[in-house]
Every structure is written in C-alpha cells, then in structure tokens.
Enzyme design. Structure first.
Site, short mmCIF file in Angstrom:
data_model
loop_
_atom_site.label_atom_id
_atom_site.label_comp_id
_atom_site.label_asym_id
_atom_site.label_seq_id
_atom_site.Cartn_x
_atom_site.Cartn_y
_atom_site.Cartn_z
N HIS A 67 -1.99 3.73 -3.69
CA HIS A 67 -2.05 5.17 -3.48
C HIS A 67 -0.93 5.86 -4.23
O HIS A 67 0.04 5.23 -4.63
CB HIS A 67 -1.95 5.49 -1.98
CG HIS A 67 -0.72 4.94 -1.34
ND1 HIS A 67 -0.65 3.63 -0.92
CD2 HIS A 67 0.49 5.49 -1.08
CE1 HIS A 67 0.55 3.41 -0.40
NE2 HIS A 67 1.26 4.52 -0.49
N GLY A 68 -1.10 7.15 -4.39
CA GLY A 68 -0.06 7.92 -5.06
C GLY A 68 -0.29 9.40 -4.94
O GLY A 68 -1.41 9.86 -4.66
#
Length: 154
Positions: A67-68
């Site tokens: 994720h980011g």
C-alpha cells in the site's frame, strides 16, 4: 465506503508465472493505474516499493497488502492478484505469498488509509476467507468472494 467502491472486477486477476516480489508489484501497479489513469505505473511501483523498504507488508498465511499514499490520486484505488504459486515476500512467518491486495490512497488521506488497511488486514487474517479466495474457480468468482465478504468502514 464498501470495498466494491474501491475494487472493480477488472482489477482482480489470477496471474501465472510470477517469480519475484518486484514482478508481482509491477503487475499490481499496472492494475492500479487502470483505475487511476492520471498516474504512471512507474510512480505507483515506486510508492509500493518504497513502502516495502520500510518493512514487508506480508501478513501471516501467504497474504500481503502492499500500500501507499500517492500524489495525484483523488480517491482510494485497489487491485487484487492471486498468484498460481507463492513467492518469497519477506514474510515474518517465512511463508510464501500468493494473495496480494494492493491499495493506494491520496497523499493527504492518512486516516482513510489506516481504516481501509485495518479492515482488509482483519479479513485477510480469517483462514476461511483466505481459503475461499484460493479456491475460487475464476477471476469473477474471486471478485465476488472478496466484495461480498470484505466490507469496509472508511
């Protein structure tokens, strides 16, 4: 927000011969860009790889949630890949990873990011749910399994 609002059927895929974490993240980045066309696959990949450098996003039991947060995104985007064979993902339990749920959120959406991640992680910790995803017979069945079993409270 329901997961079906984040994850389109076209962003759920079973991938064949993937031999590395980097290659899996590259494929995931391509899927994420399909729902966020203003972003480049390179920028998405960089965001995911940079997060992995902080520590593996693998959970126990063969699942990972790369994720980011990323500039230029106006709403969260998600993609899910199921690999035909597990890959080394630096998991703390030493297991290989074959189920990868990717998530991108806008740069400023810290609280939303955490809420969605928590909901996904809780569900991916359910052995029955994970096994049902592994047993899905098609990408369409896999998508239906994910969105019917994984509501979010974002």
């Amino acid at each position: 927000m329901e997961l079906a609002d984040l994850l389109a059927p076209a962003q759920v895929r079973t991938l064949g011969s993937i031999a590395s974490k980097k290659r899996a993240l590259e494929e995931l980045s391509k899927l994420l860009v399909e729902v966020a066309p203003d972003l480049s696959a390179t920028d998405v990949l960089t965001s995911l790889v940079n997060r992995e450098k902080l520590g593996s996003t693998a959970l126990e039991g063969g699942v990972a949630i790369p994720h980011g947060r990323i500039r230029g995104l106006d709403k969260p985007a998600a993609a899910f890949v199921r690999l035909e064979a597990g890959i080394d993902y630096d998991a703390s339990d030493g297991s290989t990873v074959d189920l990868i749920f990717g998530l991108l959120v806008p740069q400023e959406a810290t609280q939303t990011h955490l809420e969605i991640l928590k909901a996904i992680a809780e569900r991916l910790s359910d052995d029955g749910f994970v096994q049902a995803m592994r047993n899905a017979t098609s990408d369409e069945a896999l998508y239906e399994q994910i969105v019917s079993e994984l509501p979010t409270q974002a």
